[in-house]
Design a protein around this motif. Structure first.
Motif, PDB file in Angstrom:
ATOM      1  N   LEU A 132      95.080  -9.664  25.868  1.00  0.00           N
ATOM      2  CA  LEU A 132      95.011  -9.095  27.214  1.00  0.00           C
ATOM      3  C   LEU A 132      95.862  -9.907  28.179  1.00  0.00           C
ATOM      4  O   LEU A 132      95.717 -11.130  28.273  1.00  0.00           O
ATOM      5  CB  LEU A 132      93.560  -9.072  27.707  1.00  0.00           C
ATOM      6  N   ILE A 133      96.750  -9.213  28.897  1.00  0.00           N
ATOM      7  CA  ILE A 133      97.568  -9.817  29.950  1.00  0.00           C
ATOM      8  C   ILE A 133      97.284  -9.070  31.248  1.00  0.00           C
ATOM      9  O   ILE A 133      97.305  -7.840  31.274  1.00  0.00           O
ATOM     10  CB  ILE A 133      99.065  -9.744  29.608  1.00  0.00           C
ATOM     11  N   HIS A 134      97.011  -9.820  32.324  1.00  0.00           N
ATOM     12  CA  HIS A 134      96.777  -9.211  33.629  1.00  0.00           C
ATOM     13  C   HIS A 134      97.698  -9.846  34.652  1.00  0.00           C
ATOM     14  O   HIS A 134      97.703 -11.073  34.815  1.00  0.00           O
ATOM     15  CB  HIS A 134      95.319  -9.393  34.065  1.00  0.00           C
ATOM     16  N   ASP A 135      98.464  -9.020  35.335  1.00  0.00           N
ATOM     17  CA  ASP A 135      99.424  -9.498  36.338  1.00  0.00           C
ATOM     18  C   ASP A 135     100.309 -10.609  35.779  1.00  0.00           C
ATOM     19  O   ASP A 135     100.597 -11.616  36.436  1.00  0.00           O
ATOM     20  CB  ASP A 135      98.691  -9.991  37.591  1.00  0.00           C
ATOM     21  N   GLY A 136     100.731 -10.424  34.522  1.00  0.00           N
ATOM     22  CA  GLY A 136     101.644 -11.369  33.890  1.00  0.00           C
ATOM     23  C   GLY A 136     101.001 -12.595  33.286  1.00  0.00           C
ATOM     24  O   GLY A 136     101.692 -13.444  32.707  1.00  0.00           O
ATOM     25  N   LYS A 137      99.670 -12.748  33.395  1.00  0.00           N
ATOM     26  CA  LYS A 137      98.991 -13.938  32.877  1.00  0.00           C
ATOM     27  C   LYS A 137      98.161 -13.573  31.648  1.00  0.00           C
ATOM     28  O   LYS A 137      97.467 -12.561  31.631  1.00  0.00           O
ATOM     29  CB  LYS A 137      98.073 -14.539  33.944  1.00  0.00           C
ATOM     30  N   LEU A 138      98.237 -14.441  30.629  1.00  0.00           N
ATOM     31  CA  LEU A 138      97.428 -14.246  29.430  1.00  0.00           C
ATOM     32  C   LEU A 138      95.972 -14.562  29.757  1.00  0.00           C
ATOM     33  O   LEU A 138      95.641 -15.682  30.140  1.00  0.00           O
ATOM     34  CB  LEU A 138      97.925 -15.146  28.297  1.00  0.00           C
ATOM     35  N   ILE A 139      95.099 -13.576  29.601  1.00  0.00           N
ATOM     36  CA  ILE A 139      93.681 -13.744  29.935  1.00  0.00           C
ATOM     37  C   ILE A 139      92.828 -13.955  28.692  1.00  0.00           C
ATOM     38  O   ILE A 139      91.920 -14.784  28.680  1.00  0.00           O
ATOM     39  CB  ILE A 139      93.158 -12.511  30.705  1.00  0.00           C
ATOM     40  N   LEU A 140      93.125 -13.228  27.649  1.00  0.00           N
ATOM     41  CA  LEU A 140      92.275 -13.249  26.465  1.00  0.00           C
ATOM     42  C   LEU A 140      93.131 -13.043  25.221  1.00  0.00           C
ATOM     43  O   LEU A 140      94.003 -12.160  25.202  1.00  0.00           O
ATOM     44  CB  LEU A 140      91.229 -12.129  26.567  1.00  0.00           C
ATOM     45  N   GLN A 141      92.918 -13.857  24.211  1.00  0.00           N
ATOM     46  CA  GLN A 141      93.589 -13.671  22.928  1.00  0.00           C
ATOM     47  C   GLN A 141      92.575 -13.930  21.832  1.00  0.00           C
ATOM     48  O   GLN A 141      92.105 -15.057  21.645  1.00  0.00           O
ATOM     49  CB  GLN A 141      94.802 -14.595  22.783  1.00  0.00           C
ATOM     50  N   LEU A 142      92.226 -12.878  21.103  1.00  0.00           N
ATOM     51  CA  LEU A 142      91.172 -12.951  20.097  1.00  0.00           C
ATOM     52  C   LEU A 142      91.745 -12.631  18.727  1.00  0.00           C
ATOM     53  O   LEU A 142      92.171 -11.502  18.477  1.00  0.00           O
ATOM     54  CB  LEU A 142      90.052 -11.961  20.431  1.00  0.00           C
ATOM     55  N   PRO A 143      91.768 -13.606  17.823  1.00  0.00           N
ATOM     56  CA  PRO A 143      92.230 -13.321  16.466  1.00  0.00           C
ATOM     57  C   PRO A 143      91.159 -12.592  15.667  1.00  0.00           C
ATOM     58  O   PRO A 143      89.992 -12.527  16.072  1.00  0.00           O
ATOM     59  CB  PRO A 143      92.487 -14.719  15.899  1.00  0.00           C
ATOM     60  N   ILE A 144      91.538 -12.054  14.534  1.00  0.00           N
ATOM     61  CA  ILE A 144      90.593 -11.380  13.642  1.00  0.00           C
ATOM     62  C   ILE A 144      89.620 -12.411  13.081  1.00  0.00           C
ATOM     63  O   ILE A 144      89.987 -13.527  12.738  1.00  0.00           O
ATOM     64  CB  ILE A 144      91.353 -10.673  12.499  1.00  0.00           C
ATOM     65  N   ALA A 145      88.349 -12.036  13.012  1.00  0.00           N
ATOM     66  CA  ALA A 145      87.321 -12.918  12.456  1.00  0.00           C
ATOM     67  C   ALA A 145      87.162 -12.644  10.967  1.00  0.00           C
ATOM     68  O   ALA A 145      86.920 -11.504  10.563  1.00  0.00           O
ATOM     69  CB  ALA A 145      85.994 -12.700  13.181  1.00  0.00           C
TER      70      ALA A 145
END
Length: 531
Positions: free
Chosen positions: A190-203
């Motif tokens: 997830l990127i919001h207004d150009g900033k990385l907010i959330l990065q979730l790899p596969i579990a």
């Protein structure tokens, strides 16, 4: 205005349909993300501007849309997920009405780019209902990208009802969290207004799931929750739920998934409240991430356009299963699944045979060869798993500490120390009056306190086991509680101490517990006899 019956124009009909499905940017996100999941995507990238009001871009690596179906995808009631009435009782997909893309296209500038395996990519562009869709070749890998710009550009009244960028983003983030929790086998960025907010790899395993859950729900939730799994009559409930010694002032951390679909259902909510009523204080709430699986034919998800509400065929069965499953987790912990790899061998204990002999002789059957209770082999969420000669002993650490502290209070065997820095706490005038009215020798309990004002007291001395306790809540409970003072003090001391115990410190409790009579020991343990 004519009172004759007439067909609505496609423009008006689609605007009404959009109003049922699309409320804000988060509504768009929900519909598009569910489409990506149904397309088998294993990786989803989300880009938002101004909370989604200006831009929502979702790219997945799913199966894609056939070029011949691209224009049809924007029509109402056009879907690849059902084809006949009987399909509604065997739903396996999240979105199936075929309204999402048509509704979004009716109130935004939409671009849809897609490619299937072995075919060129095509894109279709449309801006509201007044523009004819345009289809052209595009460069795109297998999968689909949906770009939604200027939401409600042609519905200014509805656009004015949108909130600030921050508020809309928080609604959007909640949707993304729900989707991420529902499918931990999908990578999400997830990127919001150009900033990385959330990065979730596969579990890949339970350890990965725990790390991923921590990123979504926070470290506090993980520290105060327990993992479990329960199964009966073809029904399966698993996930994380707060322990009995913790609760929350809000309902922000309540996620319930039915066959992979997020639901908010009155029957489910009632079952959870009933299961927790013995320990949940007034005004406090549960925190949970729960996954419930059952035969799809037992549930109708086609009840509401948002598909949050469901209808069960066997509502009594579902309700009773949920209540009993959670009560077993909280009050009769039969299920232990170790997170650490070295504890994986204990997964076989998911469905043990629980010894129910009321006359069980602890001295002869459960004591170790050295005369002690047994050998500790695992510490799991405030419970100590002890190996004995004939089985396992599950010790509720909080109950054990409460029992030990209660004995100290009753026998006046306390270690009390004056506080280096006396503590001042605020209470109500009525609570202070209640405390002063109690006929208690506080000093004999190791406690020295005095009124400081009409709504304040100063604490100068406490028993050593209360050193890390929330004193404000303790004294309020002492003032309001109609139960015994000793039990209240022991309870608060035990829950506070247990929250900070290390596994090695839990094991050190065994010599103290060995002094307890068998009858009392049975009250704080559960036995699993392995035959």
């Amino acid at each position: 205005m004519s009172n004759r019956i007439q067909l609505l124009s496609p423009l008006v009909a689609n605007q009404i349909a959009a109003g049922e499905v699309i409320e804000r940017p988060a509504s768009v996100l929900k519909e598009l993300l569910e489409n990506s999941l149904d397309a088998g995507a294993k990786q989803i990238e989300i880009d938002l501007l101004k909370g989604g009001k200006q831009l929502i871009r979702i790219q997945d690596h799913g199966s894609g849309i056939h070029p011949d179906d691209l224009a049809l995808a924007l029509n109402r009631h056009a879907t690849s997920k059902i084809s006949e009435l009987n399909d509604l009782s065997h739903l396996q997909s999240l979105g199936f009405r075929g309204e999402a893309l048509a509704s979004i296209a009716a109130v935004s500038r939409l671009r849809l780019i897609s490619a299937i395996e072995g075919s060129d990519a095509y894109q279709i562009t449309v801006a509201g209902e007044t523009q004819m869709p345009e289809i052209s070749l595009a460069a795109h890998p297998r999968g689909t990208t949906v770009v939604v710009e200027d939401l409600f550009f042609n519905a200014p009244v509805r656009r004015r009802f949108l909130r600030t960028d921050k508020t809309e983003f928080m609604h959007a983030l909640d949707v993304i969290k729900r989707i991420a929790l529902s499918r931990d086998n999908i990578a999400i960025k997830l990127i919001h207004d150009g900033k990385l907010i959330l990065q979730l790899p596969i579990a890949q395993d339970l350890t990965d799931k725990t790390r991923r859950l921590s990123k979504i729900c926070g470290n506090q939730f993980m520290a105060t929750s327990q993992y479990f799994t329960q199964e009966a009559q073809g029904l399966i409930l698993e996930g994380w739920i707060n322990r009995t010694d913790s609760s929350y002032p809000h309902t922000d951390l309540q996620y319930f998934f039915l066959n992979g679909r997020m639901v908010r259902d009155k029957l489910i909510n009632h079952a959870l409240r009933i299961a927790a009523q013995d320990f949940l204080p007034a005004g406090r709430h549960l925190a949970y991430v729960l996954y419930f699986s059952c035969d799809p034919e037992l549930v109708d998800v086609n009840v509401h356009p948002t598909k949050h509400e469901v209808r069960f065929q066997e509502s009594r069965l579902i309700h009773d299963f949920l209540v009993k499953a959670l009560q077993r987790v909280w009050h009769k912990p039969e299920v232990f699944v170790g997170v650490e790899e070295e504890r994986a061998e204990y997964n076989v204990l998911r469905r043990p045979r629980v010894g129910g002999d009321p006359a069980l002789n602890l001295d002869s059957r459960l004591r170790g060869n050295d005369g002690g209770i047994g050998h500790p082999i695992a510490c799991i969420k405030n419970h100590l798993l002890v190996e004995t000669k004939t089985g396992l002993l599950i010790i509720d650490v909080i109950a054990a500490l409460k029992h030990l502290y209660l004995l100290q209070l009753e026998q006046s065997k306390l270690i009390a120390k004056p506080l280096l820095m006396p503590r001042t706490i605020n209470i109500s005038a009525k609570q202070l009056e209640n405390l002063q009215a109690k006929n208690i020798d506080w000093k004999s309990l190791g406690m020295i306190w005095q009124p400081l004002s009409a709504q304040q007291i100063i604490i100068r001395q406490l028993p050593e086991f209360l050193s890390n306790t929330d004193l404000t809540n303790l004294f309020k409970a002492l003032a309001d509680n109609t139960e015994t003072i000793l039990a209240t003090i022991a309870h608060y001391a035990a829950t506070s101490k247990a929250a900070n115990l290390t596994p090695s410190e839990m094991e050190k409790l065994l010599p103290e517990l060995e002094k307890i009579a068998p009858l009392e020991l049975r009250k704080i343990t559960q036995t699993i006899v392995l035959s």
